[in-house]
Motif scaffolding. Structure first.
Motif, PDB file in Angstrom:
ATOM      1  N   LEU A  53     -40.549  -4.396  15.951  1.00 10.07           N
ATOM      2  CA  LEU A  53     -40.407  -5.809  15.609  1.00 10.07           C
ATOM      3  C   LEU A  53     -39.852  -6.560  16.809  1.00 10.07           C
ATOM      4  CD1 LEU A  53     -40.355  -8.183  13.561  1.00 10.07           C
ATOM      5  CD2 LEU A  53     -38.013  -7.474  12.988  1.00 10.07           C
ATOM      6  N   ASN A  54     -40.556  -7.602  17.177  1.00 12.44           N
ATOM      7  CA  ASN A  54     -40.070  -8.550  18.174  1.00 12.44           C
ATOM      8  C   ASN A  54     -39.928  -9.858  17.417  1.00 12.44           C
ATOM      9  OD1 ASN A  54     -40.076 -10.756  20.052  1.00 12.44           O
ATOM     10  ND2 ASN A  54     -40.843  -9.362  21.625  1.00 12.44           N
ATOM     11  N   ILE A  55     -38.685 -10.266  17.163  1.00 11.29           N
ATOM     12  CA  ILE A  55     -38.463 -11.405  16.270  1.00 11.29           C
ATOM     13  C   ILE A  55     -39.077 -12.707  16.778  1.00 11.29           C
ATOM     14  CG2 ILE A  55     -36.434 -10.442  15.137  1.00 11.29           C
ATOM     15  CD1 ILE A  55     -34.715 -12.190  16.979  1.00 11.29           C
ATOM     16  N   GLU A  56     -39.340 -12.795  18.068  1.00 13.31           N
ATOM     17  CA  GLU A  56     -39.929 -14.020  18.615  1.00 13.31           C
ATOM     18  C   GLU A  56     -41.446 -13.951  18.746  1.00 13.31           C
ATOM     19  OE1 GLU A  56     -37.930 -14.574  22.315  1.00 13.31           O
ATOM     20  OE2 GLU A  56     -36.056 -15.148  21.355  1.00 13.31           O
ATOM     21  N   LYS A  57     -42.017 -12.739  18.895  1.00  6.39           N
ATOM     22  CA  LYS A  57     -43.430 -12.649  19.254  1.00  6.39           C
ATOM     23  C   LYS A  57     -44.309 -11.794  18.344  1.00  6.39           C
ATOM     24  CE  LYS A  57     -42.356 -13.407  24.081  1.00  6.39           C
ATOM     25  NZ  LYS A  57     -42.346 -12.881  25.421  1.00  6.39           N
ATOM     26  N   SER A  58     -43.745 -10.982  17.481  1.00  5.97           N
ATOM     27  CA  SER A  58     -44.577 -10.116  16.648  1.00  5.97           C
ATOM     28  C   SER A  58     -45.530 -10.945  15.801  1.00  5.97           C
ATOM     29  CB  SER A  58     -43.714  -9.262  15.722  1.00  5.97           C
ATOM     30  OG  SER A  58     -42.992  -8.310  16.451  1.00  5.97           O
ATOM     31  N   ASN A  59     -46.787 -10.496  15.725  1.00  6.35           N
ATOM     32  CA  ASN A  59     -47.781 -11.179  14.890  1.00  6.35           C
ATOM     33  C   ASN A  59     -47.523 -10.949  13.411  1.00  6.35           C
ATOM     34  OD1 ASN A  59     -49.192 -12.180  17.107  1.00  6.35           O
ATOM     35  ND2 ASN A  59     -50.441 -10.337  17.255  1.00  6.35           N
ATOM     36  N   VAL A  60     -46.891  -9.808  13.099  1.00  6.16           N
ATOM     37  CA  VAL A  60     -46.586  -9.450  11.718  1.00  6.16           C
ATOM     38  C   VAL A  60     -45.075  -9.479  11.546  1.00  6.16           C
ATOM     39  CG1 VAL A  60     -46.728  -7.613  10.001  1.00  6.16           C
ATOM     40  CG2 VAL A  60     -48.667  -8.052  11.513  1.00  6.16           C
ATOM     41  N   ILE A  61     -44.615 -10.184  10.512  1.00  3.95           N
ATOM     42  CA  ILE A  61     -43.181 -10.312  10.236  1.00  3.95           C
ATOM     43  C   ILE A  61     -42.908  -9.971   8.771  1.00  3.95           C
ATOM     44  CG2 ILE A  61     -42.754 -11.995  12.071  1.00  3.95           C
ATOM     45  CD1 ILE A  61     -42.826 -14.191   9.877  1.00  3.95           C
ATOM     46  N   GLY A  62     -41.686  -9.571   8.474  1.00 10.29           N
ATOM     47  CA  GLY A  62     -41.295  -9.237   7.109  1.00 10.29           C
ATOM     48  C   GLY A  62     -40.538 -10.379   6.465  1.00 10.29           C
ATOM     49  N   LEU A  63     -40.985 -10.784   5.286  1.00  9.61           N
ATOM     50  CA  LEU A  63     -40.282 -11.801   4.503  1.00  9.61           C
ATOM     51  C   LEU A  63     -39.610 -11.129   3.315  1.00  9.61           C
ATOM     52  CD1 LEU A  63     -42.931 -14.685   4.434  1.00  9.61           C
ATOM     53  CD2 LEU A  63     -41.072 -14.310   6.077  1.00  9.61           C
ATOM     54  N   VAL A  64     -38.349 -11.436   3.097  1.00 11.36           N
ATOM     55  CA  VAL A  64     -37.621 -10.853   1.968  1.00 11.36           C
ATOM     56  C   VAL A  64     -38.041 -11.571   0.691  1.00 11.36           C
ATOM     57  CG1 VAL A  64     -35.347 -10.453   0.961  1.00 11.36           C
ATOM     58  CG2 VAL A  64     -35.665 -10.217   3.426  1.00 11.36           C
ATOM     59  N   ILE A  65     -38.478 -10.784  -0.302  1.00 13.43           N
ATOM     60  CA  ILE A  65     -38.891 -11.382  -1.576  1.00 13.43           C
ATOM     61  C   ILE A  65     -37.996 -10.968  -2.748  1.00 13.43           C
ATOM     62  CG2 ILE A  65     -41.295 -11.595  -0.842  1.00 13.43           C
ATOM     63  CD1 ILE A  65     -41.781  -9.186  -2.895  1.00 13.43           C
ATOM     64  N   GLU A  66     -37.107  -9.981  -2.509  1.00 17.53           N
ATOM     65  CA  GLU A  66     -36.229  -9.523  -3.596  1.00 17.53           C
ATOM     66  C   GLU A  66     -34.990  -8.880  -2.995  1.00 17.53           C
ATOM     67  OE1 GLU A  66     -38.054  -7.218  -6.864  1.00 17.53           O
ATOM     68  OE2 GLU A  66     -36.490  -5.735  -6.468  1.00 17.53           O
ATOM     69  N   THR A  67     -33.834  -9.164  -3.581  1.00 18.26           N
ATOM     70  CA  THR A  67     -32.587  -8.531  -3.145  1.00 18.26           C
ATOM     71  C   THR A  67     -31.733  -8.197  -4.362  1.00 18.26           C
ATOM     72  OG1 THR A  67     -31.421 -10.640  -2.945  1.00 18.26           O
ATOM     73  CG2 THR A  67     -32.526  -9.821  -0.971  1.00 18.26           C
ATOM     74  N   GLN A  68     -30.841  -7.228  -4.169  1.00 16.63           N
ATOM     75  CA  GLN A  68     -29.934  -6.823  -5.238  1.00 16.63           C
ATOM     76  C   GLN A  68     -28.788  -6.045  -4.610  1.00 16.63           C
ATOM     77  OE1 GLN A  68     -29.841  -3.264  -6.361  1.00 16.63           O
ATOM     78  NE2 GLN A  68     -28.120  -3.834  -7.630  1.00 16.63           N
ATOM     79  N   CYS A  69     -27.583  -6.143  -5.212  1.00 16.24           N
ATOM     80  CA  CYS A  69     -26.430  -5.402  -4.708  1.00 16.24           C
ATOM     81  C   CYS A  69     -25.483  -5.058  -5.856  1.00 16.24           C
ATOM     82  CB  CYS A  69     -25.688  -6.225  -3.656  1.00 16.24           C
ATOM     83  SG  CYS A  69     -24.352  -5.325  -2.828  1.00 16.24           S
ATOM     84  N   ASN A  70     -24.938  -3.844  -5.818  1.00 22.14           N
ATOM     85  CA  ASN A  70     -23.876  -3.411  -6.723  1.00 22.14           C
ATOM     86  C   ASN A  70     -22.645  -3.113  -5.887  1.00 22.14           C
ATOM     87  OD1 ASN A  70     -26.543  -2.019  -8.111  1.00 22.14           O
ATOM     88  ND2 ASN A  70     -25.156  -2.961  -9.561  1.00 22.14           N
ATOM     89  N   TYR A  71     -21.472  -3.462  -6.426  1.00 24.20           N
ATOM     90  CA  TYR A  71     -20.210  -3.303  -5.704  1.00 24.20           C
ATOM     91  C   TYR A  71     -19.332  -2.294  -6.426  1.00 24.20           C
ATOM     92  CZ  TYR A  71     -22.015  -7.693  -3.929  1.00 24.20           C
ATOM     93  OH  TYR A  71     -22.833  -8.657  -3.386  1.00 24.20           O
ATOM     94  N   PHE A  72     -18.759  -1.372  -5.655  1.00 21.48           N
ATOM     95  CA  PHE A  72     -17.906  -0.332  -6.233  1.00 21.48           C
ATOM     96  C   PHE A  72     -16.462  -0.424  -5.753  1.00 21.48           C
ATOM     97  CE2 PHE A  72     -22.232   1.413  -5.853  1.00 21.48           C
ATOM     98  CZ  PHE A  72     -22.511   1.589  -7.194  1.00 21.48           C
TER      99      PHE A  72
END
Length: 145
Positions: A53-72
């Motif tokens: 991944l090159n955050i400035e130049k990669s033709n393909v990028i990942g978009l976050v569509i779901e998140t979740q967290c549990n705290y202990f």
């Protein structure tokens, strides 16, 4: 059903993070939103450091569509934490990352969660198949479960 904390052995890559004074909230512990930042940091550090991944130049990028967290257990400045990441599901254009936050040398996560990236063309924002170098890297940290 009670959620059990994952162990360090459940993760394939780790990144140490130093907490900051500003991470603490009015209750004296790291605010919940900071954990999501740590999740994002460990995933992107892994991808960038392995040159998929090159955050400035990669033709393909990942978009976050779901998140979740549990705290202990809580974390507070000036503790150092280690973020762990593994892959639990690898699709054609998406990946589900499993993440854990560990204090000091503890073996059980003080927080854990997941997020899902859908990989898209940078310009059109339409889903595309994972590039082969990215797929191979993600397979290297894929969990057996």
């Amino acid at each position: 059903m009670k959620i059990q904390a994952k162990r360090r052995s459940d993760f394939g890559h780790f990144h140490e993070i130093t907490t900051r004074w500003m991470d603490n909230d009015a209750y004296g512990h790291v605010n919940n939103v900071v954990y999501y930042s740590w999740f994002d940091t460990v995933v992107n550090q892994f991808l960038i450091s392995h040159q998929v991944l090159n955050i400035e130049k990669s033709n393909v990028i990942g978009l976050v569509i779901e998140t979740q967290c549990n705290y202990f257990a809580s974390v507070a400045f000036p503790e150092k934490v280690t973020a762990g990441v593994s892959v639990s599901k690898l699709g054609n254009s998406s990946v589900r990352y499993e993440l854990g936050i560990f204090k000091a040398d503890e073996t059980e996560a003080c927080a854990q969660g997941h997020f899902v990236h859908v990989y898209v063309d940078r310009e059109s924002r339409r889903p595309v198949p994972l590039p082969e170098p990215l797929r191979l890297l993600l397979q290297s940290i894929k969990s057996d479960s």
